[in-house]
Design a protein around this motif. Sequence first.
Motif, mmCIF file in Angstrom:
data_model
loop_
_atom_site.group_PDB
_atom_site.id
_atom_site.type_symbol
_atom_site.label_atom_id
_atom_site.label_comp_id
_atom_site.label_asym_id
_atom_site.label_seq_id
_atom_site.Cartn_x
_atom_site.Cartn_y
_atom_site.Cartn_z
ATOM 1 N N LEU A 17 75.794 43.877 -14.169
ATOM 2 C CA LEU A 17 76.382 43.860 -15.457
ATOM 3 C C LEU A 17 77.079 42.374 -15.499
ATOM 4 O O LEU A 17 77.440 42.119 -16.792
ATOM 5 N N GLY A 18 77.558 41.916 -14.577
ATOM 6 C CA GLY A 18 78.423 40.500 -14.654
ATOM 7 C C GLY A 18 79.462 40.747 -15.315
ATOM 8 O O GLY A 18 80.091 39.899 -16.156
ATOM 9 N N THR A 19 80.325 42.022 -15.112
ATOM 10 C CA THR A 19 81.462 41.951 -16.020
ATOM 11 C C THR A 19 82.757 41.156 -15.790
ATOM 12 O O THR A 19 83.275 40.723 -16.597
ATOM 13 N N ARG A 20 82.339 40.297 -14.484
ATOM 14 C CA ARG A 20 83.687 39.484 -14.207
ATOM 15 C C ARG A 20 83.527 38.183 -15.117
ATOM 16 O O ARG A 20 84.517 37.461 -15.138
ATOM 17 N N PHE A 21 82.259 38.057 -15.652
ATOM 18 C CA PHE A 21 82.292 36.683 -16.732
ATOM 19 C C PHE A 21 82.137 37.120 -18.138
ATOM 20 O O PHE A 21 81.617 36.438 -19.039
ATOM 21 N N LEU A 33 73.450 31.384 -16.242
ATOM 22 C CA LEU A 33 74.805 30.450 -16.375
ATOM 23 C C LEU A 33 74.613 29.147 -15.524
ATOM 24 O O LEU A 33 73.729 29.299 -14.466
ATOM 25 N N PRO A 34 74.750 27.910 -16.047
ATOM 26 C CA PRO A 34 74.275 26.713 -15.624
ATOM 27 C C PRO A 34 75.289 25.952 -14.174
ATOM 28 O O PRO A 34 76.471 26.356 -14.472
ATOM 29 N N GLY A 263 79.652 34.127 -8.875
ATOM 30 C CA GLY A 263 79.895 35.509 -9.484
ATOM 31 C C GLY A 263 81.193 35.513 -10.399
ATOM 32 O O GLY A 263 81.409 36.474 -11.067
ATOM 33 N N ASP A 264 82.019 34.340 -10.382
ATOM 34 C CA ASP A 264 83.072 34.580 -11.308
ATOM 35 C C ASP A 264 83.490 33.236 -11.676
ATOM 36 O O ASP A 264 83.077 32.069 -11.246
ATOM 37 N N LYS A 265 84.491 32.902 -12.542
ATOM 38 C CA LYS A 265 84.757 31.871 -13.367
ATOM 39 C C LYS A 265 84.970 30.507 -12.166
ATOM 40 O O LYS A 265 84.445 29.615 -12.302
#
Length: 293
Positions: A17-21, A33-34, A263-265
């Motif tokens: 789900l990529g919730t951290r993003f 995401l690039p 996986g995160d910012k």
Amino acid sequence: MSKINSVRKGVIIVAGLGTRFLPATKAMPKEMLPVLDKPVVQYIVEEMVASGITEIIFVTSSQKRSIEDHFDRDRDLEHFLKQKGKFEKLSSLVELSSKVRFFYTRQPEPLGNGHALLCARQFLGDEPFVFSDGDSIIDAKIPVVKQLLKVFQYHQSSIIGVQKIHDRVAMTKYGNVYAKPTKEKRVYRVEEFREKPPTDQTSPEGLIVGGMRYVFTKDIWPVLEKQNQGKDNEVWVADAANQLAKKKPFLAYEYEGVYFDTGDKLALLKTAIHFALKDKEMRSEIEKFFGSA
Ligand code: UTP
């Protein structure tokens, strides 16, 4: 004696789900995401293709259609770019996609990376295969999958790519691999996998798992099929690999390369900076930017 390289299939799981993003990932896969001008997942496909993989199956979910579109041909766009003299912007992707056949299957619910891998079971049959998550990039002169396959060619047993680090506190943030060195340089025989152990119980060899890169033989299937839910009520590949290592020879290979999480910012930002600094022009702009900050 080296045996023929029989591994031609790869699995990349992209159904999380990529919730951290969030909110960025509400309608957009985090794997798209690039990092500079390429989506994260393209780096992984490039690694597999450069390692001789000719068929890749993505385990996807409903929000991930753009991954399928990304690797498909878009004749109108190609025609338009050719007319404008800008086709070189797309040519490397077109060439990449021509070297591999893509297949897609769905994971109906994000029940863990082990559950996602099981969704590709039928496609893989009894063949050995390469397995990767969809959000780790490994910058390496020789693609890491290729490094692992070289070891696989000889041993024909399951292998995981590992890194060696010496900081015990940092090790507690990763899966640790407890393994004995073999006579071969960088090759270990795995005894146990353990997720995020306390400082006094980290792997004595300093072996950790950053991005997931495995070669599996068919031996993983009966174990994974029986694997119960673990942490966070998810089915984990590492738990199944741990069981497999207790039954069959399972190797760890300390690859040459640098692993980047996306996986995160913060992790994605660091990854982008790493790749930007490798480019001469961008490097001087970035140095100016930080110099003036
Ligand atoms: P993560 O552990 O980063 O989970 O997955 P996530 O759901 O993508 O992200 P967060 O934690 O909510 O922010 C690592 C890789 O495994 C895939 C993801 O798509 C990602 O490429 N994955 C994870 C699946 O395909 N299915 C799952 O059930 C879990």
